[in-house]
Design a protein around this motif. Structure first.
Motif, PDB file in Angstrom:
ATOM      1  N   LEU A 774       0.784  -1.231   0.030  1.00 22.94           N
ATOM      2  CA  LEU A 774      -0.114   0.013  -0.105  1.00 22.94           C
ATOM      3  C   LEU A 774       0.744   1.254   0.009  1.00 22.94           C
ATOM      4  N   ILE A 775       1.858   1.208   0.665  1.00 21.54           N
ATOM      5  CA  ILE A 775       2.633   2.399   1.004  1.00 21.54           C
ATOM      6  C   ILE A 775       3.538   2.609  -0.655  1.00 21.54           C
ATOM      7  N   ALA A 776       3.867   1.439  -1.158  1.00 22.03           N
ATOM      8  CA  ALA A 776       4.450   1.515  -2.351  1.00 22.03           C
ATOM      9  C   ALA A 776       3.737   2.133  -3.374  1.00 22.03           C
ATOM     10  N   GLY A 777       2.195   1.736  -3.577  1.00 23.39           N
ATOM     11  CA  GLY A 777       1.446   2.501  -4.418  1.00 23.39           C
ATOM     12  C   GLY A 777       1.281   3.837  -4.108  1.00 23.39           C
ATOM     13  N   MET A 778       1.105   4.369  -2.922  1.00 21.47           N
ATOM     14  CA  MET A 778       1.086   5.796  -2.547  1.00 21.47           C
ATOM     15  C   MET A 778       2.151   6.504  -3.370  1.00 21.47           C
ATOM     16  N   GLN A 779       3.450   5.972  -3.016  1.00 19.03           N
ATOM     17  CA  GLN A 779       4.713   6.631  -3.226  1.00 19.03           C
ATOM     18  C   GLN A 779       4.722   6.539  -4.770  1.00 19.03           C
ATOM     19  N   ALA A 780       4.176   5.465  -5.413  1.00 18.66           N
ATOM     20  CA  ALA A 780       4.259   5.595  -7.196  1.00 18.66           C
ATOM     21  C   ALA A 780       3.539   6.831  -7.510  1.00 18.66           C
ATOM     22  N   ARG A 781       2.671   7.226  -6.747  1.00 14.80           N
ATOM     23  CA  ARG A 781       1.648   8.283  -7.127  1.00 14.80           C
ATOM     24  C   ARG A 781       2.255   9.823  -6.586  1.00 14.80           C
ATOM     25  N   GLY A 782       3.391   9.648  -5.860  1.00 12.52           N
ATOM     26  CA  GLY A 782       3.894  10.769  -5.329  1.00 12.52           C
ATOM     27  C   GLY A 782       3.365  11.342  -4.144  1.00 12.52           C
ATOM     28  N   GLU A 783       2.894  10.297  -3.211  1.00 15.13           N
ATOM     29  CA  GLU A 783       2.064  10.587  -2.043  1.00 15.13           C
ATOM     30  C   GLU A 783       2.638   9.643  -0.791  1.00 15.13           C
ATOM     31  N   GLY A 784       2.264   9.706   0.262  1.00 13.57           N
ATOM     32  CA  GLY A 784       2.783   8.936   1.359  1.00 13.57           C
ATOM     33  C   GLY A 784       1.662   8.884   2.373  1.00 13.57           C
ATOM     34  N   PRO A 785       1.758   7.826   3.426  1.00 11.99           N
ATOM     35  CA  PRO A 785       0.941   7.645   4.178  1.00 11.99           C
ATOM     36  C   PRO A 785       1.046   8.805   5.226  1.00 11.99           C
ATOM     37  N   GLY A 786      -0.403   9.074   5.790  1.00 13.03           N
ATOM     38  CA  GLY A 786      -0.453   9.987   6.643  1.00 13.03           C
ATOM     39  C   GLY A 786      -0.267   9.033   8.273  1.00 13.03           C
ATOM     40  N   PHE A 787      -0.710   8.100   8.123  1.00  7.92           N
ATOM     41  CA  PHE A 787      -1.038   7.115   9.408  1.00  7.92           C
ATOM     42  C   PHE A 787      -1.423   5.779   9.137  1.00  7.92           C
ATOM     43  N   PHE A 788      -1.057   4.985   9.993  1.00  8.62           N
ATOM     44  CA  PHE A 788      -1.357   3.600  10.050  1.00  8.62           C
ATOM     45  C   PHE A 788      -2.153   3.385  11.409  1.00  8.62           C
ATOM     46  N   ILE A 789      -3.329   2.774  11.484  1.00 10.99           N
ATOM     47  CA  ILE A 789      -4.152   2.644  12.882  1.00 10.99           C
ATOM     48  C   ILE A 789      -4.434   1.282  12.813  1.00 10.99           C
ATOM     49  N   ALA A 790      -4.341   0.855  14.163  1.00  6.14           N
ATOM     50  CA  ALA A 790      -4.930  -0.667  14.391  1.00  6.14           C
ATOM     51  C   ALA A 790      -5.022  -0.705  15.738  1.00  6.14           C
ATOM     52  N   GLU A 791      -6.191  -1.509  16.085  1.00  5.27           N
ATOM     53  CA  GLU A 791      -6.228  -2.044  17.271  1.00  5.27           C
ATOM     54  C   GLU A 791      -5.203  -2.919  17.696  1.00  5.27           C
ATOM     55  N   SER A 792      -4.664  -2.755  18.811  1.00  3.51           N
ATOM     56  CA  SER A 792      -3.540  -3.651  19.033  1.00  3.51           C
ATOM     57  C   SER A 792      -3.856  -5.084  19.336  1.00  3.51           C
ATOM     58  N   ILE A 793      -5.004  -5.501  19.418  1.00  3.30           N
ATOM     59  CA  ILE A 793      -5.586  -6.849  19.115  1.00  3.30           C
ATOM     60  C   ILE A 793      -6.997  -6.564  18.467  1.00  3.30           C
ATOM     61  N   PRO A 794      -6.817  -6.771  17.227  1.00  2.00           N
ATOM     62  CA  PRO A 794      -8.269  -6.529  16.423  1.00  2.00           C
ATOM     63  C   PRO A 794      -9.481  -7.200  16.965  1.00  2.00           C
ATOM     64  N   SER A 795     -10.323  -6.553  17.524  1.00  2.00           N
ATOM     65  CA  SER A 795     -11.567  -7.162  18.187  1.00  2.00           C
ATOM     66  C   SER A 795     -12.775  -7.682  17.426  1.00  2.00           C
ATOM     67  N   VAL A 796     -13.092  -6.416  16.437  1.00  4.75           N
ATOM     68  CA  VAL A 796     -14.423  -6.698  15.718  1.00  4.75           C
ATOM     69  C   VAL A 796     -13.872  -8.000  14.614  1.00  4.75           C
ATOM     70  N   ALA A 797     -12.739  -7.869  14.241  1.00  7.61           N
ATOM     71  CA  ALA A 797     -12.379  -8.493  13.175  1.00  7.61           C
ATOM     72  C   ALA A 797     -12.130 -10.260  13.931  1.00  7.61           C
ATOM     73  N   GLY A 798     -12.337 -10.485  15.136  1.00  9.66           N
ATOM     74  CA  GLY A 798     -12.431 -11.772  15.510  1.00  9.66           C
ATOM     75  C   GLY A 798     -11.420 -12.290  16.632  1.00  9.66           C
ATOM     76  N   GLN A 799     -11.214 -11.174  17.627  1.00 10.10           N
ATOM     77  CA  GLN A 799     -10.162 -11.481  18.642  1.00 10.10           C
ATOM     78  C   GLN A 799      -8.809 -11.865  18.177  1.00 10.10           C
ATOM     79  N   VAL A 800      -8.381 -11.109  16.944  1.00  7.82           N
ATOM     80  CA  VAL A 800      -7.161 -11.655  16.373  1.00  7.82           C
ATOM     81  C   VAL A 800      -5.861 -10.995  16.912  1.00  7.82           C
ATOM     82  N   PHE A 801      -4.941 -12.051  17.247  1.00  8.80           N
ATOM     83  CA  PHE A 801      -3.673 -11.717  18.116  1.00  8.80           C
ATOM     84  C   PHE A 801      -2.714 -11.588  16.966  1.00  8.80           C
ATOM     85  N   LEU A 802      -2.068 -10.147  16.940  1.00  2.00           N
ATOM     86  CA  LEU A 802      -1.139 -10.054  15.881  1.00  2.00           C
ATOM     87  C   LEU A 802       0.160 -11.069  15.991  1.00  2.00           C
TER      88      LEU A 802
END
Length: 1016
Positions: A774-802
Motif C-alpha cells: 500500500l505504501i509503495a502504491g502511494m509513493q508511486a503516485r507521489g504520495e505517502g501515508p499520513g498514518f497507520f491505525i490498528a487495534e493492538s488486538i483487532p476485536s471486531v475482526a474476531g479477537q485476532v492476536f497479531l
C-alpha cells in the motif's frame, strides 16, 4: 376469731353512713365495693361522688400516710392524671379515724370518685391497652424523685418476693398445676438476682383490669386509675408486668396485650432492654403469686370474690404462657418497644446485604443465574405442597415440572413471608393467638431436582444434624453457626435434605465457605414434600434447630422478619426477582422505535432489560443475574464501590471545565502517562473512544500534513463520519459506500487463516507485506501515508492476536514513509492482557499516538489520547483546543479511582492468571470438540473460533450463534465477532475470579453439548 380477720373492717352501710356524716358532713347513698383487705363504699352525694375507704386496722399508719402523700404528690405534679383526689375531713386532716366492731382502730379516707367502667368489662383493644401503658408511664414518670417510708414495706405482692410462692404450693391441689408453677418459679429464681440491678421507683403495683377505668362512651380511652393500696417502691418494669398480667386474662392474644401496654409505657417512660428482657417472666410470676395467694387464703375468703375473681383465667393464662417459647414472647415485647427482636438482628441483615458479593454460591452456580419462577404455594391443591402417599410426585406436580421445562425454568422459589393456606396440621396452630393458625412462611424455599447439592455461602460450624421423621417435618435438618468478622453470630437452618448428610457431617465440625452442606432429598426422606431446600436464618443463636419457627403468625411478621430474616440475599437471590419496576419490554421496544434512531440496534431476538450491575453480573428486571463476559466498558466490575464513591464525592464538590485550575486533571495525566513508555508523555482528555480517535487524526494531520490512512480490514474505530471512513467493518457492510480514495485497507494479520505454506515465524513479516504494498502504491503516485491505525488486538475482526513482529515491521515501514503510528487501545488497554498495561507492548513497539476509552472510567464516559512531545508541538499551531467535558474533575476522579483499583488489587496479575486458566479449559474443550478450530487469548481478552471443518476452516456461523444464544439462556453473556460471526468473543471484567471462570466453563460445556445434539 382469727386475729387477722379482726383487723378487717366490717361496718354496715348505716355505720359507714354515720361515719361519713360525722367526719365529712356529708350524706348520701352508699354502695359497697369489693376489696381484699380494706372496706370501700361508693358514696353519691349532692356535692359529688366519692369513695369512702375504711382502712384495715393491721395497716401501719405509715402506710396510710404514704398513700396520702402519694396522692398529694400526684395532685401537685400531675394534676391532669385521672386519679382520685383526697377530700379533707371536717377537722382539716387528710385522714379520720374510728373504732370498729371488734374494738380495733381504723383510719378513714374520702377521695373523689373517678368516672368510668372497669377495663375488665371491655374488649381490651390494642388501642385501649396502649393508652393504659401511656397512662402508667405518665403516672410513674410523675413519681420520679418521690419517696416515703411507707413505700418500703414488706408485701407479698412485691414482685421481688414472688419466690415466696414456693411456700404456698402445698395449697395447690393438682400435681400438674404445682409442676406448672414450679417451672415458672425455677425461671424466676434464675432472674431474681437481676431485679436488684434494675431501676426502681414508687409504682402503683396493682394496675389490674378492675383498677383501670375506661371512658363510658369510648372504650379505647383510659379514664382513670384507682386503688393505691398496693403502691410501693419496686422495679419500674414491674408496673408493666402487673398490668400486662391482668390485661392478658381471657385475652385472645395475651402477649399482644402485653406488647401494647409496654409500647405505650415506653412512649412515656422509656424502658431499657434489660427490663424488657425480663418482662415475660415477670408477667408469669405475677400470675403465680396471684394463684398461690388465692389458694392459700381460699379457706378464709369463701365470701370474698375479689381474691377469686381472677383465679380461673390466671390459671388459663399460665398454661398459655407455658406453651409459648419465652424467647419468641420476649422478641414480640422487644419489638413493641422499638428494640431489635433479638440483639444484633438488624446488624446481621445489614452485614449480609453489605457483603453479599463476597458470599459463595449456595448452588452449583449463583442462584440468581438460574432462570427462576415463584412457586404458587398458596393454593392447597398445588403440586409443590405434598406428594402422594407413594412418595412420588403426583399429576399436578408433573404439570408444574412440565411448565418449568416449557418455560426454561430451572429454579422454583418459595419466598419469605408468603401467605400459605397449606399448613393445616395441628403443629401449625398458634401458641400466641387463640383460634389462629401460623400461615406465613419464614424461610426461603428453593425447588430443584432431588440430589441437587447445596453449599454454605459462609464459613460455618455445624451445630446439629438430625432427622425429623414426622409427616410434613423437615426430614434431614442441619443447623450451621456463622460468625463472620464484624457481624453478630447467626444460624442458618437447612431443611428437607437427603439423609446422606447424617453420615458426613458432625456437630462441631468446621466448614469453609463453599463446602457442601447436603443434597435436596426425595419425598420419602424429606418429610413428604416435593424436593426442595428450606433455608432459614435465625438471629437468635440460642434457639435449637427444632425451635426455629418455619411458619409464623401474620400479626407478628415484623417480629419474625428480624428473628428469621429473609434468606434471599444470603442465598444469592436478587431483590428484583420479587418486584419489577418501570415499563414492560414491549413498551420500551415500541417507544425506542418511535423516539430513537431506527438503526439503533438491540441485542438478542428476545431483548434483555437490565436494571442493575454488580461486579461481574448484570441483573435484569426479573432478578436474573447474567455473568457478563462481554461488556468490557465496566473494566473493574459493574458499579465498583471505589469508583462510585470517587464519582459521587467529586460530583457533590465541584465539576467544571478545564479553563480553570484543578488538581485532578494533572494528577490523572501524571498517573496515566506513568503507565506508558517514556516517549508518550502528553495527554488529552475527551469523552469517548470515537472522540479520542478523532483527536488522534487531528494530531496526525497537524504533524504530517497528510490524509492517507492505512487501516486493517474488518477494523472499527468509531462513530463519526471520518472514523466510519477508516473502518472497513462499517463501510464494507450494509449501508456503507466503500473506501474513500485516501483510505487504504491492509489484510488482517490473522495467523489462524494465514496460508499453510507460510512458516509461523514469518507470519508477522508476510502480513506486513500488505502494508508495504500500500505504501509503495502511494509513493508511486507521489504520495505517502499520513498514518497507520490498528487495534493492538483487532476485536471486531474476531479477537485476532497479531503475529510476532508484525507491528514492529509495520511501524518501521510507515515511519520510514513519513507517517505516524496510532495504537487503538480503546478495547484492549488498561491491563486487560495481564502481561502488560497496554496490548501494543506485547509487540515490543512504541506508537506515536495511543487512544484509549471504554475501560478507562469503568462505565463513566471518558477517554484519552496520549502522544509524544514532537506530535503535540506540531499540534500547537495557534488554534485553541478545548473540550467542554474532557478532563473535568469528576471524570479525572473516576479515572484515578480505576487506576487505584487496578494497581491496588493487582488486577493485571489476576487477568493473566484467570486468562491462562480459561485458555487451558478452552484447549481441553478443543480436544473434545472438532468444531473448535482455534483458541486464542491473552489475559481476559479471549476468543474461540468455530469451524465446520478444521482442515478447510470453513466458518461455523450458525453453531457460534447457537452457542452465544445458549449461553445467554444459561445466564452468561458473550458475543460473536469476525467477518463470519463465527468467533466467540469474551472480555469479562478484570475482577473475574476462578469461581466465575468455572461458571463460564460449565455453561460453555453444557451449551456446546446441547448445540451439538441440536445441530449435529
Amino acid at each position: 376469731m382469727n386475729d387477722m380477720l379482726k383487723t378487717i373492717p366490717d361496718f354496715s352501710i348505716d355505720a359507714a353512713a354515720a361515719l361519713l356524716a360525722e367526719h365529712y358532713g356529708l350524706s348520701g347513698t352508699l354502695s359497697p365495693l369489693a376489696s381484699e383487705r380494706d372496706q370501700n363504699f361508693k358514696v353519691e352525694t349532692a356535692e359529688g361522688t366519692f369513695i369512702l375507704k375504711i382502712v384495715n386496722a393491721a395497716e401501719p399508719e405509715v402506710e396510710s400516710d404514704f398513700q396520702t402523700a402519694l396522692l398529694a404528690h400526684l395532685g401537685a405534679h400531675a394534676g391532669d392524671l385521672p386519679v382520685p383526689h383526697i377530700r379533707p375531713a371536717l377537722s382539716g386532716a387528710s385522714l379520720a379515724s374510728t373504732t370498729g366492731p371488734h374494738g380495733v382502730r381504723h383510719r378513714i379516707r374520702l377521695v373523689s370518685w373517678v368516672e368510668g367502667r372497669p377495663l375488665a368489662e371491655t374488649e381490651r383493644s390494642d388501642a385501649a391497652l396502649h393508652a393504659l401503658g401511656r397512662m402508667l408511664g405518665r403516672f410513674d414518670a410523675a413519681l420520679k424523685g418521690f419517696m416515703h417510708p411507707g413505700a418500703l414495706r414488706d408485701l407479698d405482692w412485691d414482685i421481688r418476693h414472688a419466690g415466696r410462692s414456693a411456700g404456698r404450693l402445698q395449697h395447690v391441689a393438682a400435681a400438674e398445676d404445682r409442676a406448672l408453677l414450679e417451672r415458672f418459679l425455677t425461671r424466676f429464681a434464675a432472674i431474681a438476682p437481676r431485679l436488684a440491678m434494675l431501676r426502681a421507683a414508687v409504682i402503683h403495683n396493682d394496675a389490674n383490669d378492675w383498677n383501670v377505668l375506661v371512658d363510658n362512651g369510648d372504650a379505647d380511652r383510659i379514664s382513670g386509675l384507682i386503688d393505691f393500696g398496693d403502691a410501693l417502691h419496686a422495679p419500674v418494669i414491674a408496673e408493666v408486668a402487673i398490668a400486662a398480667a391482668y390485661a392478658g386474662l381471657d385475652h385472645a392474644d395475651p402477649i399482644g396485650a402485653a406488647a401494647a401496654i409496654a409500647s405505650g409505657f415506653h412512649a412515656e417512660y422509656p424502658l431499657q432492654e434489660e427490663e424488657v428482657d425480663l418482662l415475660y417472666d415477670l408477667i408469669a410470676i405475677r400470675l403465680v403469686t396471684s394463684v398461690t395467694i388465692s389458694a392459700s387464703r381460699r379457706s378464709h375468703t369463701q365470701d370474698n370474690p375479689y381474691l377469686a375473681i381472677s383465679e380461673r383465667p390466671a390459671w388459663t393464662l399460665l398454661r398459655k404462657l407455658d406453651r409459648m417459647n419465652p424467647r419468641f414472647a420476649t422478641a414480640i415485647l422487644r419489638k413493641a418497644c422499638g428494640f431489635e427482636a433479638a440483639p444484633g438482628a438488624r446488624a446481621v441483615a445489614g452485614w449480609i446485604a453489605r457483603n453479599r458479593k463476597a458470599l459463595a454460591p449456595l448452588l452449583e452456580r449463583p442462584a440468581a443465574a438460574y432462570p427462576a419462577a415463584l412457586v404458587p404455594y398458596g393454593d392447597p391443591a398445588h403440586p409443590m405442597t405434598v406428594t402422594s402417599a407413594a412418595g412420588q410426585p403426583d399429576a399436578a406436580q408433573a404439570i408444574w415440572e412440565a411448565h418449568c421445562r416449557e418455560n426454561g425454568i430451572e429454579l422454583g422459589i418459595g419466598p419469605f413471608g408468603e401467605e400459605r393456606t397449606v399448613y393445616a396440621g395441628e403443629m401449625f396452630v398458634s401458641r400466641f393467638i387463640e383460634k389462629t393458625r401460623r400461615t406465613r412462611h419464614l424461610g426461603l424455599d428453593l425447588f430443584m431436582a432431588a440430589g441437587t447439592k447445596v453449599f454454605t455461602p459462609l464459613p460455618a460450624t455445624v451445630v446439629s444434624v438430625e432427622i425429623e421423621k414426622e409427616p410434613l417435618g423437615y426430614g434431614c435438618l442441619i443447623a450451621l453457626r456463622h460468625e463472620p468478622e464484624g457481624c453478630p453470630p447467626f444460624v442458618s437452618l437447612w431443611g428437607h435434605l437427603a439423609h446422606e448428610a447424617t453420615g458426613r457431617l458432625k456437630a462441631g465440625e468446621r466448614l469453609e465457605a463453599g463446602t457442601l452442606v447436603g443434597e435436596m432429598g426425595l419425598p420419602t426422606e424429606n418429610g413428604g414434600w416435593a424436593p426442595h431446600l428450606h433455608l432459614q436464618l435465625s438471629t437468635d443463636t440460642n434457639l435449637s434447630a427444632t425451635e426455629i419457627l418455619g411458619v409464623g403468625e401474620a400479626r407478628y411478621l415484623d417480629v419474625w422478619a428480624e428473628l428469621f430474616p429473609d434468606a434471599s440475599t444470603f442465598a444469592g437471590i436478587a431483590g428484583e426477582f420479587y418486584e419489577r419496576h418501570g415499563r414492560s419490554h414491549e413498551e420500551i421496544v415500541k417507544l425506542r422505535r418511535e423516539l430513537l434512531l431506527p438503526n439503533l440496534s438491540i441485542s438478542y431476538d428476545n431483548p434483555i432489560k437490565f436494571v442493575r450491575g454488580e461486579g461481574v453480573f448484570l441483573i435484569d428486571d426479573s432478578g436474573r443475574a447474567y455473568l457478563d463476559c462481554f461488556n468490557n466498558v465496566c473494566h473493574i466490575g459493574h458499579a465498583h464501590p471505589v469508583v462510585v464513591e470517587a464519582m459521587a464525592k467529586q460530583a457533590e464538590t465541584l465539576n467544571t471545565n478545564t479553563r480553570y485550575l484543578h488538581d485532578n486533571i494533572v494528577a490523572y495525566a501524571e498517573r496515566l502517562t506513568a503507565t506508558l513508555p517514556k516517549e508518550l508523555t502528553v495527554a488529552g482528555f475527551v469523552n469517548s473512544g470515537s472522540e479520542a480517535n478523532g483527536l488522534a487524526l487531528r494530531l496526525m494531520r497537524a504533524h504530517t500534513g497528510r490524509e492517507n490512512a492505512i487501516t486493517l480490514d474488518w477494523s472499527y474505530h468509531g462513530t463519526t463520519q471520518e472514523l466510519i471512513d477508516i473502518s472497513p467493518y462499517k463501510f464494507r457492510r450494509k449501508g456503507g459506500k466503500g473506501p474513500k480514495p485516501h483510505v487504504h485497507v491492509a489484510a488482517v494479520p490473522d495467523s489462524y487463516r494465514a496460508p499453510d505454506d507460510w512458516p509461523v515465524e514469518e507470519h508477522g513479516k508476510r502480513f506486513a507485506e500488505s502494508v508495504a504494498e500500500l505504501i509503495a502504491g502511494m509513493q508511486a503516485r507521489g504520495e505517502g501515508p499520513g498514518f497507520f491505525i490498528a487495534e493492538s488486538i483487532p476485536s471486531v475482526a474476531g479477537q485476532v492476536f497479531l503475529p510476532e513482529g508484525y507491528l514492529k515491521e509495520v511501524y518501521r515501514l510507515v515511519r520510514a514513509a513519513g507517517g505516524v503510528c496510532i495504537a487503538d487501545e480503546v478495547q484492549v488497554g488498561f491491563g486487560r492482557v495481564g502481561s502488560h498495561w497496554w496490548a501494543f507492548e506485547t509487540q515490543g513497539v512504541v506508537p506515536d499516538i495511543v487512544t484509549m476509552g471504554k475501560p478507562i472510567g469503568d462505565g463513566h464516559p471518558m477517554a484519552a489520547v496520549v502522544t509524544t512531545r514532537a506530535v503535540t508541538d506540531s499540534f500547537n499551531n495557534g488554534m485553541e483546543y478545548f473540550n467542554t467535558f474532557g478532563g473535568n474533575p469528576v471524570s479525572c476522579a473516576v479515572g484515578l479511582a480505576v487506576l487505584d483499583v487496578i494497581e491496588g488489587e493487582d488486577l493485571r496479575g489476576n487477568a493473566l492468571a484467570i486468562g491462562n486458566y480459561l485458555m487451558d479449559a478452552f484447549r481441553a474443550m478443543q480436544a473434545r470438540y472438532d468444531v473448535i478450530g482455534d483458541v486464542r487469548g491473552l489475559g481476559l481478552f479471549l476468543g474461540i473460533e468455530l469451524v465446520t471443518d478444521r482442515r478447510t476452516k470453513a466458518p461455523a456461523t450458525e453453531f457460534a450463534r447457537a452457542v452465544s444464544n445458549g449461553a445467554r439462556r444459561r445466564g452468561v453473556l458473550m458475543g460473536t465477532e469476525g467477518p463470519h460471526d463465527n468467533v466467540l468473543k469474551m472480555r469479562p471484567p478484570m475482577i473475574f475470579s476462578k469461581r466465575d471462570a468455572d461458571h463460564l466453563i460449565a455453561v460453555l460445556e453444557e451449551t456446546f453439548a446441547d448445540v451439538m445434539r441440536t445441530l449435529g
